[in-house]
Write a protein that holds these residues in place. Structure first.
Motif, short mmCIF file in Angstrom:
data_model
loop_
_atom_site.label_atom_id
_atom_site.label_comp_id
_atom_site.label_asym_id
_atom_site.label_seq_id
_atom_site.Cartn_x
_atom_site.Cartn_y
_atom_site.Cartn_z
N ASN A 24 10.93 1.17 5.42
CA ASN A 24 11.28 0.10 5.43
C ASN A 24 13.16 0.44 4.26
O ASN A 24 13.85 -0.37 4.78
CB ASN A 24 10.94 -0.96 4.90
CG ASN A 24 9.96 -1.98 5.57
OD1 ASN A 24 10.00 -1.43 6.80
ND2 ASN A 24 8.77 -2.26 5.09
N ARG A 25 12.71 0.88 3.38
CA ARG A 25 13.82 1.40 2.43
C ARG A 25 14.67 2.25 3.04
O ARG A 25 15.45 2.56 2.73
CB ARG A 25 13.50 2.56 0.96
CG ARG A 25 12.98 1.73 -0.33
CD ARG A 25 12.72 2.52 -0.79
NE ARG A 25 11.78 1.43 -2.53
CZ ARG A 25 10.69 2.40 -2.24
NH1 ARG A 25 9.65 3.57 -2.03
NH2 ARG A 25 9.54 1.03 -3.36
N ILE A 26 14.39 3.35 3.51
CA ILE A 26 15.19 4.64 4.48
C ILE A 26 15.89 3.78 5.77
O ILE A 26 16.42 3.61 5.77
CB ILE A 26 13.94 6.10 4.67
CG1 ILE A 26 13.25 6.10 4.51
CG2 ILE A 26 15.19 6.49 5.69
CD1 ILE A 26 14.37 7.27 3.30
N VAL A 27 15.11 2.60 6.14
CA VAL A 27 15.62 2.01 7.52
C VAL A 27 17.48 1.21 6.72
O VAL A 27 18.37 1.31 7.33
CB VAL A 27 15.23 0.61 8.23
CG1 VAL A 27 15.65 -0.39 9.22
CG2 VAL A 27 14.06 1.04 8.88
N ARG A 28 17.34 0.05 5.41
CA ARG A 28 18.12 -0.39 4.97
C ARG A 28 19.01 0.71 4.42
O ARG A 28 20.50 1.22 4.63
CB ARG A 28 17.28 -0.59 3.14
CG ARG A 28 18.57 -1.41 2.51
CD ARG A 28 17.57 -2.51 1.20
NE ARG A 28 17.46 -1.76 0.96
CZ ARG A 28 15.75 -1.38 -0.02
NH1 ARG A 28 14.75 -2.15 0.88
NH2 ARG A 28 15.82 -0.23 -0.87
N ARG A 29 18.34 2.30 4.05
CA ARG A 29 19.52 2.55 3.54
C ARG A 29 20.58 3.59 4.77
O ARG A 29 21.83 3.76 5.04
CB ARG A 29 18.88 4.41 2.92
CG ARG A 29 18.54 3.98 1.76
CD ARG A 29 18.10 5.18 0.62
NE ARG A 29 17.69 5.13 -0.56
CZ ARG A 29 17.95 5.73 -1.60
NH1 ARG A 29 19.02 6.72 -1.28
NH2 ARG A 29 17.87 5.33 -2.53
N MET A 30 19.94 3.95 6.48
CA MET A 30 20.48 4.09 7.54
C MET A 30 21.59 2.92 8.13
O MET A 30 22.36 2.89 8.08
CB MET A 30 19.48 3.80 8.58
CG MET A 30 20.02 4.54 9.85
SD MET A 30 20.71 5.89 9.54
CE MET A 30 19.52 7.58 9.55
N ILE A 31 21.48 1.41 7.34
CA ILE A 31 22.02 0.60 8.02
C ILE A 31 23.24 0.67 7.38
O ILE A 31 24.50 0.62 7.74
CB ILE A 31 21.42 -1.13 7.32
CG1 ILE A 31 20.03 -0.97 8.26
CG2 ILE A 31 22.74 -1.93 7.53
CD1 ILE A 31 19.37 -2.50 8.42
N TYR A 32 22.33 1.09 5.70
CA TYR A 32 24.40 0.90 4.66
C TYR A 32 25.24 2.08 4.81
O TYR A 32 26.11 2.20 5.26
CB TYR A 32 23.54 0.83 3.20
CG TYR A 32 23.03 -0.34 2.76
CD1 TYR A 32 23.94 -1.42 3.32
CD2 TYR A 32 22.42 -0.32 1.57
CE1 TYR A 32 23.19 -2.57 2.37
CE2 TYR A 32 21.42 -0.90 1.20
CZ TYR A 32 21.82 -2.74 1.87
OH TYR A 32 21.38 -3.38 1.33
N TYR A 33 24.17 3.76 5.38
CA TYR A 33 24.98 4.38 5.84
C TYR A 33 25.75 4.70 6.87
O TYR A 33 27.31 4.84 7.40
CB TYR A 33 24.15 5.65 6.21
CG TYR A 33 24.83 6.95 5.93
CD1 TYR A 33 25.39 7.78 5.07
CD2 TYR A 33 24.20 7.82 7.23
CE1 TYR A 33 26.12 8.65 5.08
CE2 TYR A 33 25.39 9.13 7.81
CZ TYR A 33 25.48 9.78 7.07
OH TYR A 33 26.53 10.95 6.77
N LEU A 34 25.42 3.41 8.03
CA LEU A 34 26.44 3.17 9.19
C LEU A 34 27.44 2.25 9.32
O LEU A 34 28.25 2.74 9.95
CB LEU A 34 25.34 3.37 10.46
CG LEU A 34 24.23 3.30 10.86
CD1 LEU A 34 22.90 3.46 11.98
CD2 LEU A 34 24.62 4.77 12.13
#
Length: 769
Positions: A24-34
């Motif tokens: 879930n943390r990686i998903v959240r980071r990917m949202i911010y990155y995109l």
């Protein structure tokens, strides 16, 4: 999505099955990155999610109530579907290698997250803090992956745990104090192993000031010799353990007593603390500390939670105690424990409690940390002291020349220990300089330079293990050749010329010596350095600062750094010219600072010749006691205190009424009277703790020289008027001649007193209106 399964997808699948929290943390980071890459699909996906939530909400609730109702929760399968779409967008818009690199970086960064997780608990024990920081710093630098945001968050957590919860402080410190700095700090921290106390305000200010200056020192040759003394810290909760260990819990409610009751019981309370015991775990740590220090003198300094903060300075309210530290191990430990317990007791003294009451801080549970420092200086004969020391301020609140601007700052320094710079002494003078206007001196003539030069110094006697005040002349004549850089602080008086000593031609034993700081201030290096230090720290603190310093003849050590107490900048009000002479009660034209007080109804005047003729010290102490009572009983800020010499000084009690903050805080102005026949001389108190109290409490200060032409103070008139002292002490008339309490109504019917002070014209006028 592209054909085949890239490496990043394998990692994501594995995380989803084995570590859903990290997934879930990686998903959240990917949202911010995109989002930062401005990928439109991720914006559309997030909008779709929000619309789904709103639609689901509107199906159940009247649309008028949307904002006041909880949002519905989407089910886990929908959340999983959303997460998969995030990575689908990533796979469609970003190269696989870039995604793999980012995912690996984020997973690697999670290795370091344990430190943040541990310090999210602000009550993490001291012993655990040390272990966790040590573990974090053992991670090889090449393997340490943390985002800048994570590092900032980690610094904030550490600052809040050890130094301060004050948001002004945190906002500055997070940019200067690094994680590795905290590891060094905790290695020098003493306290209950399972405790969670902070280091206190004085320690926090010094640590922050040092870290701000550290980078500048590397790049600026003018600052290459600037340092801080070796320091150790005792946590603020150690006093709580001490109180519980000795069953002293009832002392925590003493702050609610009246000031007079607190003052009466304080001597006994202090002795009770000094005869109490420390837990064994603290004694063991202090023994190890003393072993590390060896036979170097130390200073034990208060560092309470409220002290030296952006909201309150507590200047001089708590104690700092010097220890020669030259006895046996047992004696040195006993002296250290005694000093710490005395500082602990000072929390319950009348001055700090009154100060807290005045600022609405009385209900705060004050705790006392301790800052331990090696004393800066050198051994000279049986004595130990720095070549010079003092205090410097970004803002000059009382300017001795209209050419000096407030932002030019002020330095107050002395030869020897800095206590004579920050304390008010009754019979001596410090040296004052403005780093922003180095050429402007207070004393111009030869006579004034001699008269207002420092005559005594505070030192540590290593033979007797005592703090002492000694005469400078015999000290310099006997040991001047052993005082490092003495030529920078003294001048030779020959044929009414003051010149710095010159090399081998200088023989202290055969010379007439005057402390002038002539060479130190005539050469630009020192004042330029101090000006830089003040400006660097002020810029970082976003506030003027107050810095204590000492020099051992080689390096300049910063001993303390805190936001400076500020007065309200006052516009110079014009002195009225149409006041009848009979309505004037005060005229002055020396050392005037702009300000005005109005609607004054009483003047409390200690008559100089009567005070000087009091037969005993007890009578003089009684004078201070009566002033203290009047301070409470007269209407606040509606009266003026006037008296001989130096209010609030230590030393010869004949040279000034010995009051403290809790005795005078309600007055509107403090006037110091200098009658030459009585030997009284006001000493400009800029920079002392006493002066800081005046500034912080908005008490105006006015030195008067009635023997000088152009100065007027109708003291003789007061003796003819009714003395209202009897209204407050009807059963004790013994001090009626010494203290006069006169009413403006008695002086002129239906009138009050106004005093206008104009620093630009260096004039002050007090009159009826």
């Amino acid at each position: 999505m592209k054909s085949g399964k890239p490496e990043w997808a394998v990692i994501i699948d594995m995380l989803e099955k084995l570590d859903i929290v990290l997934f879930n943390r990686i998903v959240r980071r990917m949202i911010y990155y995109l989002y930062t890459l401005n990928i439109p699909e991720i914006t559309d996906l997030l909008e779709d999610l929000e619309e789904t939530i709103i639609k689901d909400k509107s199906d159940h609730v009247d649309s008028k109530l949307y904002s006041n109702m909880p949002n519905p929760k989407i089910n886990r399968s929908s959340l999983k579907e959303f997460s998969n779409k995030v990575f689908q967008i990533a796979g469609d818009t970003i190269p696989d290698d870039e995604i793999t690199e980012q995912v690996k970086t984020w997973v690697s960064q999670e290795r370091s997250r344990f430190l943040s997780i541990e310090f999210e608990n602000q009550n993490i024990a001291l012993v655990d803090s040390k272990d966790v920081l040590a573990r974090f710093l053992k991670i090889p630098k090449a393997e340490l992956e943390m985002s800048p945001d994570d590092f900032i968050n980690l610094r904030v957590l550490l600052i809040r745990r050890f130094l301060s919860s004050n948001l002004n402080y945190i906002n500055i410190a997070k940019h200067h104090i690094l994680v590795k700095d905290f590891f060094r700090i905790v290695q020098r921290t003493i306290g209950p192993a399972k405790g969670s106390g902070k280091l206190g305000g004085k320690s926090g200010g010094l640590i922050l000031g040092h870290e701000i200056l550290k980078n500048e020192i590397k790049n600026d040759p003018d600052l290459k010799d600037v340092d801080v003394p070796k320091s150790w810290y005792i946590t603020s909760d150690t006093i709580i353990n001490f109180i519980h260990y000795n069953a002293l819990e009832e002392t925590t409610s003493l702050k609610y007593l009246e000031t007079a009751e607190i003052r009466a019981g304080y001597p006994y309370l202090q002795q009770l603390f000094k005869n109490s015991f420390f837990p064994q775990e603290i004694i063991i740590q202090l023994k190890n500390l003393l072993h590390e220090i060896g036979e170097k003198p130390i200073i034990v300094r208060s560092s309470s939670l409220l002290e030296d903060s952006f909201d309150a300075a507590f200047s001089g309210k708590y104690k700092s105690l010097f220890l020669a530290n030259t006895g046996s191990d047992e004696k040195n430990l006993s002296s250290l424990l005694d000093a710490i317990s005395e500082i602990y007791a000072s929390i319950f003294g009348p001055d700090p409690i009154e100060y807290r009451k005045e600022r609405g801080l009385i209900d705060f549970q004050e705790e006392m940390g301790i800052l331990l420092q090696e004393v800066v200086g050198n051994r000279v004969g049986d004595y130990f002291f720095p070549t010079y020391s003092g205090v410097a301020f970004s803002n000059n609140e009382f300017r001795w020349s209209p050419r000096i601007n407030r932002e030019d700052g002020v330095i107050r320094m002395v030869a020897g220990l800095g206590t004579r710079a920050v304390d008010r002494v009754a019979d001596d003078y410090p040296f004052l300089a403005s780093p922003g206007k180095p050429g402007l001196q207070i004393n111009i003539s030869y006579e004034d330079k001699i008269k207002y030069s420092q005559k005594k110094a505070d030192v540590l006697n290593l033979k007797t293990n005592e703090f002492e005040t000694v005469e400078l002349e015999p000290l310099i004549k006997k040991h001047g050749d052993k005082i490092k850089k003495i030529e920078y602080i003294v001048s030779v008086d020959k044929d009414r010329n003051l010149t710095p000593p010159i090399g081998v031609m200088f023989d202290p034993s055969e010379s007439d010596i005057v402390v002038t700081f002539q060479k130190l201030t005539d050469t630009p290096h020192f004042l330029k350095k101090m000006d830089k230090i003040l400006k660097i720290l002020s810029k970082a603190f976003k506030s003027p600062v107050d810095v204590e310093f000492a020099c051992d003849g080689e390096k300049l050590f910063i001993l303390q750094c805190r936001p400076q107490v500020r007065s309200n900048a006052e516009i110079a009000e014009a002195i009225p010219e149409n006041i009848d002479d009979e309505d004037v009660i005060i005229r002055a034209d020396r050392y005037i600072t702009s300000g005005a007080i109005k609607d004054i109804k009483y003047i409390v005047c200690v008559i100089p010749e009567e005070y000087n003729s009091l037969p005993t010290e007890e009578d003089m102490k009684k004078t201070a006691h009566i002033v203290s009572v009047l301070n409470k009983k007269l209407p606040a800020k509606k009266f003026i205190l006037a008296g001989p010499g130096r209010w609030g000084s230590r030393g010869d009690i004949k040279l000034g009424v010995q009051v403290t903050y809790s005795d005078i805080f309600n007055t509107s102005m403090l006037i110091e009277l200098a009658y030459e026949k009585d030997g009284y001389t006001p000493e400009l108190s800029f920079g002392t703790h006493f002066f800081q109290d005046l500034v912080e409490s908005n008490i105006k200060y006015l030195p008067l020289y009635p023997d000088n032409e152009g100065t007027e103070f109708k003291c003789d008139e007061f003796k003819k008027l009714p003395n209202h002292l009897k209204d407050f002490f009807p059963d004790d008339r013994s001090m009626d001649k010494v203290i006069r309490v006169v009413s403006s109504e008695d002086m002129k019917k239906d009138s009050t007193i106004t005093i206008i002070m104009n620093g630009d014209t260096n004039k002050a006028l007090g009159f009826f209106e």
